[in-house]
Design an enzyme around this catalytic site. Structure first.
Site, PDB file in Angstrom:
ATOM      1  N   HIS A  80      -3.757  11.840 -12.081  1.00  0.00           N
ATOM      2  CA  HIS A  80      -2.762  11.051 -11.340  1.00  0.00           C
ATOM      3  C   HIS A  80      -3.082  10.872  -9.866  1.00  0.00           C
ATOM      4  O   HIS A  80      -2.211  10.533  -9.079  1.00  0.00           O
ATOM      5  CB  HIS A  80      -1.384  11.707 -11.424  1.00  0.00           C
ATOM      6  CG  HIS A  80      -0.779  11.698 -12.777  1.00  0.00           C
ATOM      7  ND1 HIS A  80       0.067  10.704 -13.200  1.00  0.00           N
ATOM      8  CD2 HIS A  80      -0.909  12.550 -13.805  1.00  0.00           C
ATOM      9  CE1 HIS A  80       0.461  10.951 -14.442  1.00  0.00           C
ATOM     10  NE2 HIS A  80      -0.124  12.081 -14.831  1.00  0.00           N
ATOM     11  N   LYS A 139       9.702   6.281  -1.242  1.00  0.00           N
ATOM     12  CA  LYS A 139       8.646   7.050  -1.901  1.00  0.00           C
ATOM     13  C   LYS A 139       8.445   8.314  -1.083  1.00  0.00           C
ATOM     14  O   LYS A 139       8.957   8.410   0.022  1.00  0.00           O
ATOM     15  CB  LYS A 139       7.346   6.238  -1.974  1.00  0.00           C
ATOM     16  CG  LYS A 139       6.972   5.585  -0.624  1.00  0.00           C
ATOM     17  CD  LYS A 139       5.778   4.649  -0.740  1.00  0.00           C
ATOM     18  CE  LYS A 139       6.087   3.258  -1.243  1.00  0.00           C
ATOM     19  NZ  LYS A 139       5.687   3.001  -2.611  1.00  0.00           N
ATOM     20  N   ARG A 140       7.690   9.288  -1.606  1.00  0.00           N
ATOM     21  CA  ARG A 140       7.410  10.471  -0.814  1.00  0.00           C
ATOM     22  C   ARG A 140       6.723  10.095   0.492  1.00  0.00           C
ATOM     23  O   ARG A 140       5.998   9.104   0.561  1.00  0.00           O
ATOM     24  CB  ARG A 140       6.529  11.442  -1.624  1.00  0.00           C
ATOM     25  CG  ARG A 140       7.272  12.204  -2.682  1.00  0.00           C
ATOM     26  CD  ARG A 140       8.314  13.130  -2.092  1.00  0.00           C
ATOM     27  NE  ARG A 140       7.701  14.296  -1.476  1.00  0.00           N
ATOM     28  CZ  ARG A 140       7.657  15.504  -2.011  1.00  0.00           C
ATOM     29  NH1 ARG A 140       8.234  15.736  -3.184  1.00  0.00           N
ATOM     30  NH2 ARG A 140       7.079  16.514  -1.388  1.00  0.00           N
ATOM     31  N   LYS A 167       0.406   6.559   2.108  1.00  0.00           N
ATOM     32  CA  LYS A 167       1.367   5.517   1.706  1.00  0.00           C
ATOM     33  C   LYS A 167       1.750   4.627   2.890  1.00  0.00           C
ATOM     34  O   LYS A 167       2.319   3.562   2.714  1.00  0.00           O
ATOM     35  CB  LYS A 167       2.619   6.163   1.100  1.00  0.00           C
ATOM     36  CG  LYS A 167       2.357   6.886  -0.234  1.00  0.00           C
ATOM     37  CD  LYS A 167       3.633   7.525  -0.779  1.00  0.00           C
ATOM     38  CE  LYS A 167       3.392   8.448  -1.971  1.00  0.00           C
ATOM     39  NZ  LYS A 167       3.257   7.712  -3.247  1.00  0.00           N
ATOM     40  N   THR A 219       5.007   3.677  -9.367  1.00  0.00           N
ATOM     41  CA  THR A 219       5.918   3.259 -10.438  1.00  0.00           C
ATOM     42  C   THR A 219       7.171   2.640  -9.830  1.00  0.00           C
ATOM     43  O   THR A 219       7.813   1.801 -10.445  1.00  0.00           O
ATOM     44  CB  THR A 219       6.303   4.451 -11.341  1.00  0.00           C
ATOM     45  OG1 THR A 219       6.569   5.590 -10.514  1.00  0.00           O
ATOM     46  CG2 THR A 219       5.196   4.778 -12.309  1.00  0.00           C
ATOM     47  N   LYS A 248       9.561  -0.824 -10.783  1.00  0.00           N
ATOM     48  CA  LYS A 248      11.027  -0.857 -10.845  1.00  0.00           C
ATOM     49  C   LYS A 248      11.571  -1.994  -9.981  1.00  0.00           C
ATOM     50  O   LYS A 248      12.499  -2.700 -10.376  1.00  0.00           O
ATOM     51  CB  LYS A 248      11.622   0.486 -10.389  1.00  0.00           C
ATOM     52  CG  LYS A 248      11.261   1.641 -11.328  1.00  0.00           C
ATOM     53  CD  LYS A 248      11.554   3.008 -10.719  1.00  0.00           C
ATOM     54  CE  LYS A 248      10.810   4.085 -11.504  1.00  0.00           C
ATOM     55  NZ  LYS A 248      10.765   5.385 -10.808  1.00  0.00           N
TER      56      LYS A 248
HETATM   57  C1  26V Z   1      -0.089  17.626  -7.248  1.00  0.00           C
HETATM   58  C2  26V Z   1       0.135  18.840  -6.734  1.00  0.00           C
HETATM   59  C3  26V Z   1      -0.957  19.522  -6.111  1.00  0.00           C
HETATM   60  C4  26V Z   1      -0.657  20.956  -5.978  1.00  0.00           C
HETATM   61  C5  26V Z   1       0.661  21.192  -5.376  1.00  0.00           C
HETATM   62  C6  26V Z   1       1.727  20.699  -6.278  1.00  0.00           C
HETATM   63  C7  26V Z   1       1.419  19.387  -6.821  1.00  0.00           C
HETATM   64  C8  26V Z   1       2.412  18.714  -7.437  1.00  0.00           C
HETATM   65  C9  26V Z   1       2.168  17.491  -7.944  1.00  0.00           C
HETATM   66  C10 26V Z   1       0.927  16.956  -7.845  1.00  0.00           C
HETATM   67  C11 26V Z   1       0.694  15.659  -8.430  1.00  0.00           C
HETATM   68  C12 26V Z   1       0.454  14.671  -7.403  1.00  0.00           C
HETATM   69  C13 26V Z   1      -0.006  13.502  -8.064  1.00  0.00           C
HETATM   70  C14 26V Z   1       1.068  12.491  -8.229  1.00  0.00           C
HETATM   71  O1  26V Z   1       2.251  12.689  -8.164  1.00  0.00           O
HETATM   72  N1  26V Z   1       0.579  11.346  -8.476  1.00  0.00           N
HETATM   73  C15 26V Z   1       1.370  10.179  -8.625  1.00  0.00           C
HETATM   74  O2  26V Z   1       1.505   9.957 -10.007  1.00  0.00           O
HETATM   75  C16 26V Z   1       2.248   8.802 -10.276  1.00  0.00           C
HETATM   76  C17 26V Z   1       2.404   8.710 -11.773  1.00  0.00           C
HETATM   77  O3  26V Z   1       1.176   8.500 -12.372  1.00  0.00           O
HETATM   78  C18 26V Z   1       1.546   7.590  -9.698  1.00  0.00           C
HETATM   79  O4  26V Z   1       2.338   6.466  -9.931  1.00  0.00           O
HETATM   80  C19 26V Z   1       1.335   7.746  -8.209  1.00  0.00           C
HETATM   81  O5  26V Z   1       0.557   6.691  -7.702  1.00  0.00           O
HETATM   82  C20 26V Z   1       0.628   9.049  -7.939  1.00  0.00           C
HETATM   83  O6  26V Z   1       0.560   9.305  -6.547  1.00  0.00           O
END
Ligand code: 26V
Length: 848
Positions: free
Chosen positions: A392, A583-584, A589, A693, A697
């Protein structure tokens, strides 16, 4: 689509008997008796509701609190789901097929009540029933605290996916963690983010069913002992030094009006009872309690970081905990007791939602070798068919790695297995690319710098049947850059599945006015078959339809104005272009690009350069949480709030420019805000946003996108057409090229007067009460670092915004484009994403 089946009767006892053995069945004739779902009538609903209020909450209606009423209502609706849930489980058990175990550390579910009412088609009945009781359904809806068990895109995607799988009658269990505290609640104190714990269960959790009697032991630490068995083979025994128990919490996942209810199974960690007792008996009460705390910490809180892994031990504990519980649960409870593990690949595919559950790979290996007595080779052959991996991200710093030292201490047996996997894998690499030791180093599951660590994305890629990115561009970049060596070795392993969002929550529920207009125009059926909205295309040419469409937007704007006034005390101006960036908060971003645009407009008006009469009145809404430890993101939040408070109080721009930054953007607010938006901001640096996403929406709710060629924006633009999308900025190859040539942000500052004026105004302290220090971190970074090329895309962004203003001036043309956005984005239903996973990755049957 499966037939609509009301599921009136259910053999409830069968489910029970499956787990308890046949004794009851033979001794008690009612054990297999049918459970009847409560009748779908106002009377029936009222009766159930009052029963829940009286017997569940223990209060009469006349003395019940709002929470009592909400709890009783939720339980009532859950009762309707339960019959369908048991029936689904029984039916699936009767003809076992391959199923999906969706492994995700996050599920950002959002409120449950409305979704359950819609799924069971009980909204009108519930509304009427509450009236009969003298209550307002809407007030009860608002009493629900949303379960925020996720950070953002990744967690919300998991929630959309399980909704779609239930709607498609696909056999799936979602596995995750029952965090006691979800994503923090954001508040602003003097413009700065302050996090408040999200105690979402404090008022009770009516949607979950706990099974404290079905505990799963999970072990940590210790050492590995080996002995040679009679057959001459070496056997390993992991002797852990501490353990916890996983407790099952089931949450029902209803399909849309199809009688299907799937399961989301969340795990809570508690101390092992024996463990406590031993210490307690030894007279050390304090230690006994402490050990309890250590165990219970594991599922205490969701880590609020969503890009920079901190390598925290507790996080690895969380990951192993939920995955170990889930795999155990699948093997021991979901499968028949005589399961032949060699048949596992025909029974299960575990989907890895990012690298967070990847420790499940060595866990399955461990079980197969140590418990089921297979050889390493046999176990590896099976394991390699049981996992698929979704990546992701593209940011290198977001790729998880775990120090070998930590792994050896916490999961010694798993570390050994990872070494063994790596050995076998690297031998394959050497065979396919002889003499290429650099490649071997690059691809190794174990990295050396800055310390020896396990690269979880490599482990996932090596062990998975398929590896997918989440949008076309993202999957291409994965193949070409992030995992290039792997895609060269196994080109057929790599695939794309473009993300999607559930039309139930994000169109049907969130936008009832638009939903009614769509149904009035093309009839029912689009909610579970979103491609049908394409039938709206021709209506884009119909002035009468366009007028109705504008009425819908206006009504949604009125609604969000009321929400923001009540929720945040924000008074939205009327009749503005509503420009939304939610968004975050992340540098990539580029919320700062949006802020520079706002400051440019403002500076233009107050300096007299811009005739206010020519400015399109605009309200910009921001929503963004920053990871608590992400300093730059927090400074940007402060700066947005500072700019907002000055602009909103400056009479010179009144009626022209307004900024709203409601705190604590979450799923509930998204549902209200997105349907009201005119303009959707998707302005990440090309090549950085995996998919997005939110972008989908907005388009589905008739907002036009201003966006870069990034993530799923690329596909949105292709579908809606260039005329109905405001594209700007560098492409990914242009970004790579500029970075290779050496990017110097000051050159843009020096050569662009508007940019210089905007930056200077911020830097002067104008927005920060004269305090120049307050913005220095952000401004300093933009001028001397600007990793995400904000200044390089600034002028292109201004130009695109000028196009937006021109387009908005022609309301008929704008409405036409907005309607075409709705009509042409049915592709982004998560039902389609799920179909892609099913056909290309999982190969499972649905609707049996
Ligand atoms: C990564 C990490 C790294 C370690 C710390 C905790 C943590 C928690 C979550 C994540 C995942 C980050 C990746 C993420 O959220 N990606 C997003 O995924 C969406 C669904 O596929 C996508 O639409 C977004 O573009 C993407 O940033």
């Amino acid at each position: 689509m499966p037939a609509v089946r009301p599921a009136e009767t259910v053999a409830v006892a069968e489910d029970y008997l499956h787990e308890r053995g046949p004794t009851l069945e033979s001794t008690h004739p009612l054990a297999l008796g049918p459970v009847t779902a409560p009748p779908h009538t106002v009377d029936g609903f009222v009766k159930e509701f009052l029963r829940e209020l009286n017997y569940g909450q223990g209060v009469p209606l006349s003395r019940s609190s709002l929470n009592d009423q909400y709890m009783a209502l939720a339980r009532t609706v859950r009762g309707y789901l339960t019959a369908r849930w048991l029936e689904t489980a029984t039916r699936r058990r009767q003809s076992p097929h391959k199923m999906v175990g969706y492994l995700s550390a996050e599920y950002l579910l959002g409120r449950q009540l409305d979704n359950a009412l819609l799924a069971t088609d009980l909204s009108a009945i519930a509304e009427e029933a509450m009236k009969v009781c003298g209550l307002e359904l809407d007030a009860l809806r608002q009493a629900e605290v949303e379960p925020g068990l996720g950070n953002g895109g990744l967690g919300r995607l998991a929630a959309c996916f399980i909704d779609s799988l239930a709607t498609m009658d696909a056999p799936c269990v979602g596995y995750g963690i029952r965090y006691e505290y979800g994503i923090f609640k954001q508040t602003f104190v003097d413009g700065r983010q302050v996090e408040v714990p999200d105690n979402w269960l404090s008022m009770g959790g009516p949607w979950e069913i706990a099974h404290p009697e079905m505990e799963v032991p999970v072990h940590f630490g210790g050492h590995v002992e080996r002995a040679t068995a009679d057959d001459g083979r070496e056997r390993c025994t992991w002797v852990p030094d501490w353990s916890v128990l996983g407790i099952r919490y089931n949450v029902m996942v209803p399909g849309y009006q199809n009688g299907v209810v799937n399961t989301l199974r969340l795990w809570r960690a508690i101390a092992t009872r024996a463990f406590d007792l031993d210490i307690f008996n030894a007279g050390d009460y304090a230690s006994a309690v402490r050990s309890q705390t250590v165990a219970e910490n594991i599922s205490k809180v969701l880590y609020p970081e969503d890009s920079t892994p901190q390598g925290k031990e507790l996080r690895l504990q969380q990951q192993y905990f939920f995955v170990a519980c889930s795999i155990f649960d699948f093997l021991k409870h979901t499968q028949p007791t005589d399961l032949d593990v060699r048949e596992l690949p025909e029974r299960i595919i575990f989907q890895l939602n990012d690298t967070h559950p990847v420790i499940g790979i060595p866990e399955l290996m461990r079980l197969l070798i140590d418990d089921y007595d297979l050889t390493f080779e046999e176990a590896w052959a099976i394991t390699k068919q049981c996992f698929a991996y979704t990546c992701h991200t593209l940011l290198p710093e977001a790729l998880e790695v775990w120090p070998v030292s930590l792994m050896e201490r916490l999961l010694p047996r798993h570390m050994e297995i990872i070494y063994q996997i790596n050995e076998v894998f690297l031998a394959e690499v050497r065979e396919q690319f002889p003499g290429d030791e650099l490649r071997v180093r690059r691809m190794s599951i174990i990295g050396d710098h800055p310390e020896r660590s396990v690269r979880m994305a490599h482990l996932a890629t090596v062990a998975s049947v398929k590896v997918n990115g989440v949008a076309e561009l993202h999957s291409q970049l994965l193949r070409d850059k992030v995992l290039a060596d792997f895609s060269e070795m196994w080109p057929e392993k790599f695939t794309n599945v473009t993300n999607g969002v559930t039309p139930r929550r994000f169109v049907r529920q969130a936008n009832p006015f638009l939903s009614k207009l769509i149904t009035d125009t093309i009839g029912v059926g689009w909610v579970a078959n979103l491609e049908r909205v394409r039938e709206l295309e021709t209506y884009a040419e119909d002035p009468e339809f366009r007028a109705k469409f504008r009425e819908v937007k206006a009504a949604n704007k009125t609604r969000i104005a009321a929400v923001l006034e009540r929720r945040d005390g924000i008074l939205l101006p009327e009749d503005h272009l509503l420009d939304v960036m939610v968004k975050r908060l992340h540098e990539y971003k580029r919320q700062m690009l949006k802020l520079l645009h706002i400051v440019t407009l403002y500076e233009g008006i107050i300096s007299g350069d811009l005739d206010p009469a020519t400015v399109t009145p605009r309200t910009v809404v921001f929503g963004a949480k920053a990871a608590p430890g992400y300093r730059m993101a927090k400074e940007i939040i402060f700066l947005i709030n500072s700019v907002a408070s000055v602009i909103n109080n400056d009479p010179r721009v009144q009626g022209k420019l307004f900024i709203a930054f409601p705190a604590n953007y979450n799923v509930t607010l998204a549902e209200r805000l997105i349907p009201a938006a005119d303009l959707s901001e998707q302005i990440s640096l090309a090549g950085k946003e995996a998919s997005g996403t939110g972008n989908m929406k907005f388009a589905l709710n008739g907002a036009l996108t201003i966006g870069t060629d990034d993530g799923a924006n690329v596909e949105i633009r292709k579908l809606v057409g260039d005329d109905n999308f405001f594209l700007f900025g560098m492409t990914e190859p242009e970004v790579a090229d500029l970075q290779a040539r050496g990017y110097r942000p000051t050159e843009y500052y020096e050569s662009n007067e508007k940019l210089r004026r905007a930056i200077n105004l911020i830097d002067s302290g104008h927005f920060t009460g004269g305090n120049r220090e307050a913005a220095s971190m952000v401004i300093g970074d933009l001028l001397y670092n600007d990793r995400f090329l904000v200044l390089a895309d600034y002028q292109a962004y201004l130009d695109a915004q000028a196009e937006v203003e021109a387009a908005y001036a022609d309301q008929e043309a704008w409405s036409r484009s907005a309607i075409l956005n709705v009509a042409r984005t049915g592709f982004f239903s998560s039902d389609r994403s799920m179909r892609d996973y099913i056909n290309r990755i999982w190969h499972i049957q649905t609707g049996f």
